[in-house]
Design a protein around this motif. Sequence first.
Motif, PDB file in Angstrom:
ATOM      1  N   ILE A 111      84.352  37.935  47.151  1.00 12.23           N
ATOM      2  CA  ILE A 111      84.912  36.936  47.369  1.00 12.23           C
ATOM      3  C   ILE A 111      86.556  37.919  48.093  1.00 12.23           C
ATOM      4  O   ILE A 111      87.639  38.106  47.555  1.00 12.23           O
ATOM      5  CB  ILE A 111      85.807  36.145  46.351  1.00 12.23           C
ATOM      6  CG1 ILE A 111      84.347  35.582  45.105  1.00 12.23           C
ATOM      7  CG2 ILE A 111      86.139  35.054  46.500  1.00 12.23           C
ATOM      8  CD1 ILE A 111      84.180  34.461  44.254  1.00 12.23           C
ATOM      9  N   THR A 112      86.737  37.277  49.005  1.00  4.07           N
ATOM     10  CA  THR A 112      88.166  37.122  49.640  1.00  4.07           C
ATOM     11  C   THR A 112      88.711  35.761  50.194  1.00  4.07           C
ATOM     12  O   THR A 112      88.150  34.618  50.358  1.00  4.07           O
ATOM     13  CB  THR A 112      87.921  38.309  51.293  1.00  4.07           C
ATOM     14  OG1 THR A 112      87.878  38.812  51.015  1.00  4.07           O
ATOM     15  CG2 THR A 112      88.980  37.990  52.190  1.00  4.07           C
ATOM     16  N   TYR A 113      89.841  35.532  49.755  1.00  6.54           N
ATOM     17  CA  TYR A 113      90.542  33.866  49.758  1.00  6.54           C
ATOM     18  C   TYR A 113      91.399  34.175  50.992  1.00  6.54           C
ATOM     19  O   TYR A 113      92.015  35.395  51.058  1.00  6.54           O
ATOM     20  CB  TYR A 113      91.714  33.459  48.797  1.00  6.54           C
ATOM     21  CG  TYR A 113      90.345  33.795  47.143  1.00  6.54           C
ATOM     22  CD1 TYR A 113      89.793  32.755  47.133  1.00  6.54           C
ATOM     23  CD2 TYR A 113      90.558  34.805  46.315  1.00  6.54           C
ATOM     24  CE1 TYR A 113      88.931  32.289  45.751  1.00  6.54           C
ATOM     25  CE2 TYR A 113      89.737  34.857  45.614  1.00  6.54           C
ATOM     26  CZ  TYR A 113      89.426  33.833  45.040  1.00  6.54           C
ATOM     27  OH  TYR A 113      88.291  33.795  43.920  1.00  6.54           O
ATOM     28  N   SER A 114      91.288  33.162  51.744  1.00  4.21           N
ATOM     29  CA  SER A 114      91.902  33.225  52.739  1.00  4.21           C
ATOM     30  C   SER A 114      92.557  31.444  52.690  1.00  4.21           C
ATOM     31  O   SER A 114      92.318  30.310  52.338  1.00  4.21           O
ATOM     32  CB  SER A 114      91.157  32.704  54.042  1.00  4.21           C
ATOM     33  OG  SER A 114      91.792  32.577  55.439  1.00  4.21           O
ATOM     34  N   HIS A 115      94.138  31.765  53.397  1.00  8.45           N
ATOM     35  CA  HIS A 115      95.260  30.610  52.986  1.00  8.45           C
ATOM     36  C   HIS A 115      95.421  29.436  54.103  1.00  8.45           C
ATOM     37  O   HIS A 115      95.916  29.666  54.803  1.00  8.45           O
ATOM     38  CB  HIS A 115      96.307  31.006  52.291  1.00  8.45           C
ATOM     39  CG  HIS A 115      97.325  29.703  51.651  1.00  8.45           C
ATOM     40  ND1 HIS A 115      98.439  29.718  51.801  1.00  8.45           N
ATOM     41  CD2 HIS A 115      97.250  28.690  51.348  1.00  8.45           C
ATOM     42  CE1 HIS A 115      99.269  28.514  51.271  1.00  8.45           C
ATOM     43  NE2 HIS A 115      98.124  28.452  50.817  1.00  8.45           N
ATOM     44  N   GLN A 116      95.066  28.581  53.612  1.00  4.12           N
ATOM     45  CA  GLN A 116      95.410  27.536  55.074  1.00  4.12           C
ATOM     46  C   GLN A 116      96.480  26.626  54.589  1.00  4.12           C
ATOM     47  O   GLN A 116      96.247  25.877  53.731  1.00  4.12           O
ATOM     48  CB  GLN A 116      94.004  26.548  55.218  1.00  4.12           C
ATOM     49  CG  GLN A 116      94.424  25.729  56.493  1.00  4.12           C
ATOM     50  CD  GLN A 116      93.061  24.526  56.872  1.00  4.12           C
ATOM     51  OE1 GLN A 116      92.497  24.000  56.113  1.00  4.12           O
ATOM     52  NE2 GLN A 116      93.297  24.031  57.935  1.00  4.12           N
ATOM     53  N   ARG A 117      97.970  27.140  55.071  1.00  4.84           N
ATOM     54  CA  ARG A 117      99.172  26.268  54.603  1.00  4.84           C
ATOM     55  C   ARG A 117      98.835  24.852  54.558  1.00  4.84           C
ATOM     56  O   ARG A 117      99.382  24.487  54.174  1.00  4.84           O
ATOM     57  CB  ARG A 117     100.347  27.143  55.414  1.00  4.84           C
ATOM     58  CG  ARG A 117      99.949  28.842  55.372  1.00  4.84           C
ATOM     59  CD  ARG A 117     100.851  29.257  55.765  1.00  4.84           C
ATOM     60  NE  ARG A 117     100.640  30.991  55.318  1.00  4.84           N
ATOM     61  CZ  ARG A 117     100.934  31.594  54.040  1.00  4.84           C
ATOM     62  NH1 ARG A 117     101.863  30.979  52.443  1.00  4.84           N
ATOM     63  NH2 ARG A 117     101.225  32.591  53.210  1.00  4.84           N
ATOM     64  N   GLU A 118      98.984  24.451  55.897  1.00  4.36           N
ATOM     65  CA  GLU A 118      98.518  23.141  56.256  1.00  4.36           C
ATOM     66  C   GLU A 118      96.737  22.829  56.363  1.00  4.36           C
ATOM     67  O   GLU A 118      96.197  23.290  57.028  1.00  4.36           O
ATOM     68  CB  GLU A 118      98.837  22.374  57.292  1.00  4.36           C
ATOM     69  CG  GLU A 118     100.924  22.655  57.592  1.00  4.36           C
ATOM     70  CD  GLU A 118     101.391  22.528  58.586  1.00  4.36           C
ATOM     71  OE1 GLU A 118     101.909  21.078  58.853  1.00  4.36           O
ATOM     72  OE2 GLU A 118     101.361  23.792  59.725  1.00  4.36           O
ATOM     73  N   GLN A 119      96.530  21.470  56.215  1.00  2.00           N
ATOM     74  CA  GLN A 119      95.609  21.014  56.033  1.00  2.00           C
ATOM     75  C   GLN A 119      94.829  20.274  57.416  1.00  2.00           C
ATOM     76  O   GLN A 119      95.261  18.652  57.578  1.00  2.00           O
ATOM     77  CB  GLN A 119      94.669  19.971  55.223  1.00  2.00           C
ATOM     78  CG  GLN A 119      94.906  20.659  53.671  1.00  2.00           C
ATOM     79  CD  GLN A 119      95.415  21.602  53.007  1.00  2.00           C
ATOM     80  OE1 GLN A 119      96.254  21.174  52.450  1.00  2.00           O
ATOM     81  NE2 GLN A 119      95.352  23.058  53.049  1.00  2.00           N
ATOM     82  N   LEU A 120      94.614  20.995  58.736  1.00  2.47           N
ATOM     83  CA  LEU A 120      95.059  20.602  59.783  1.00  2.47           C
ATOM     84  C   LEU A 120      93.467  20.273  60.754  1.00  2.47           C
ATOM     85  O   LEU A 120      93.286  20.984  61.585  1.00  2.47           O
ATOM     86  CB  LEU A 120      95.536  21.249  60.819  1.00  2.47           C
ATOM     87  CG  LEU A 120      97.465  21.370  60.888  1.00  2.47           C
ATOM     88  CD1 LEU A 120      97.853  22.383  61.664  1.00  2.47           C
ATOM     89  CD2 LEU A 120      97.489  19.691  60.205  1.00  2.47           C
ATOM     90  N   GLY A 121      92.074  19.981  59.618  1.00  2.00           N
ATOM     91  CA  GLY A 121      90.851  19.786  60.134  1.00  2.00           C
ATOM     92  C   GLY A 121      90.278  21.623  60.337  1.00  2.00           C
ATOM     93  O   GLY A 121      90.797  22.523  59.765  1.00  2.00           O
ATOM     94  N   LEU A 122      88.496  21.335  60.201  1.00  2.00           N
ATOM     95  CA  LEU A 122      88.002  22.160  60.262  1.00  2.00           C
ATOM     96  C   LEU A 122      88.021  23.796  60.802  1.00  2.00           C
ATOM     97  O   LEU A 122      87.834  24.412  60.570  1.00  2.00           O
ATOM     98  CB  LEU A 122      86.613  21.951  59.952  1.00  2.00           C
ATOM     99  CG  LEU A 122      86.123  19.832  58.609  1.00  2.00           C
ATOM    100  CD1 LEU A 122      84.905  20.249  58.266  1.00  2.00           C
ATOM    101  CD2 LEU A 122      86.553  20.926  57.290  1.00  2.00           C
ATOM    102  N   ALA A 123      88.186  23.694  62.612  1.00  2.00           N
ATOM    103  CA  ALA A 123      88.479  23.554  63.051  1.00  2.00           C
ATOM    104  C   ALA A 123      89.493  24.498  62.676  1.00  2.00           C
ATOM    105  O   ALA A 123      89.725  26.401  62.980  1.00  2.00           O
ATOM    106  CB  ALA A 123      88.674  23.758  64.546  1.00  2.00           C
ATOM    107  N   HIS A 124      90.868  24.673  62.100  1.00  2.00           N
ATOM    108  CA  HIS A 124      91.447  24.539  62.063  1.00  2.00           C
ATOM    109  C   HIS A 124      91.395  25.610  60.749  1.00  2.00           C
ATOM    110  O   HIS A 124      91.745  27.208  60.486  1.00  2.00           O
ATOM    111  CB  HIS A 124      93.114  24.369  61.707  1.00  2.00           C
ATOM    112  CG  HIS A 124      94.587  24.682  61.390  1.00  2.00           C
ATOM    113  ND1 HIS A 124      94.376  24.589  60.037  1.00  2.00           N
ATOM    114  CD2 HIS A 124      94.887  25.090  61.986  1.00  2.00           C
ATOM    115  CE1 HIS A 124      96.147  25.733  60.165  1.00  2.00           C
ATOM    116  NE2 HIS A 124      96.390  25.393  60.944  1.00  2.00           N
ATOM    117  N   ALA A 125      90.550  25.829  59.856  1.00  2.00           N
ATOM    118  CA  ALA A 125      90.260  26.197  58.558  1.00  2.00           C
ATOM    119  C   ALA A 125      89.687  27.408  58.862  1.00  2.00           C
ATOM    120  O   ALA A 125      90.120  28.682  58.637  1.00  2.00           O
ATOM    121  CB  ALA A 125      89.870  24.939  57.336  1.00  2.00           C
ATOM    122  N   LEU A 126      88.162  27.116  59.487  1.00  2.00           N
ATOM    123  CA  LEU A 126      87.779  28.277  60.117  1.00  2.00           C
ATOM    124  C   LEU A 126      88.353  29.329  60.357  1.00  2.00           C
ATOM    125  O   LEU A 126      88.127  30.435  60.349  1.00  2.00           O
ATOM    126  CB  LEU A 126      86.644  28.082  60.687  1.00  2.00           C
ATOM    127  CG  LEU A 126      85.648  28.787  61.082  1.00  2.00           C
ATOM    128  CD1 LEU A 126      85.056  29.171  59.745  1.00  2.00           C
ATOM    129  CD2 LEU A 126      84.827  27.981  62.014  1.00  2.00           C
TER     130      LEU A 126
END
Length: 261
Positions: free
Chosen positions: A73-88
């Motif tokens: 498992i590798t974790y990636s941090h989405q600092r602001e929840q700005l949508g799924l495209a942003h998360a991807l």
Amino acid sequence: MQAVVLAAGEGTRLRPLTEEKPKGMVEVAGKPILTHCFEQLADLGADELYVVVGYRKEAIIEYYGDEFEGVPITYSHQREQLGLAHALLTVEEHIDDDFMLMLGDNVFRANLADVVNRQRETRADAAFLVEEVPYEEASRYGVCDTNQYGEIVEVVEKPEDPPSNLVMTGFYTFTPAIFHACHLVQPSNRGEFEISDAVDLLLASGRTIDAIRMDGWRTDIGYPEDREKAEERLIEERGEVVDGPGETEDEDAETTASEES
């Protein structure tokens, strides 16, 4: 195949269940939602898991560590929840080939393998598991319009007048081409970078996206009652008995134990 799980959301509609834990750690039939996701991805042949975390991310990282059943498992941090495209986009640097994408707030008992097999067989640019819902409910989801060949020609996010009653379920396969599309997405009226807009950009560039109709069921755990619904469905599957919220035991094992005693 690599697999990406989006699990950064706060889950405000699931409160009070998410007051002290992220949505993905809410238990359904004795397991966190993410465990259900990881188990299915491992069964589908995932050789690497990339998990996008955000709200109370430490709970996820501490629980799972650096592997799940032997899959790193590798974790990636989405600092602001700005949508799924942003998360991807937070995992873009790690993905170098076709990959699975699963939203980490769904419990599936469905034909996910059909989606993966279609991607491998046809080398489509994407394949989506889609579900047929009543027209009056379609406006709650990302809605897919398809042609006579079962290919998606348009995706509309939560439309007032849905072009069809086929909706995205939260399980997809993509090629890395999706990342370029995500970079081009502009904020929606909700202020988010929508995955549906990235999909439309893929379609506009001539890419092919196949729709695979769901055989089975899935529950999007958005509200406390959705968790209850998923647990009821799992109870119906032979061998699972839920004694109370977050508690399960194997019915056959229980019966055997009582017979032996």
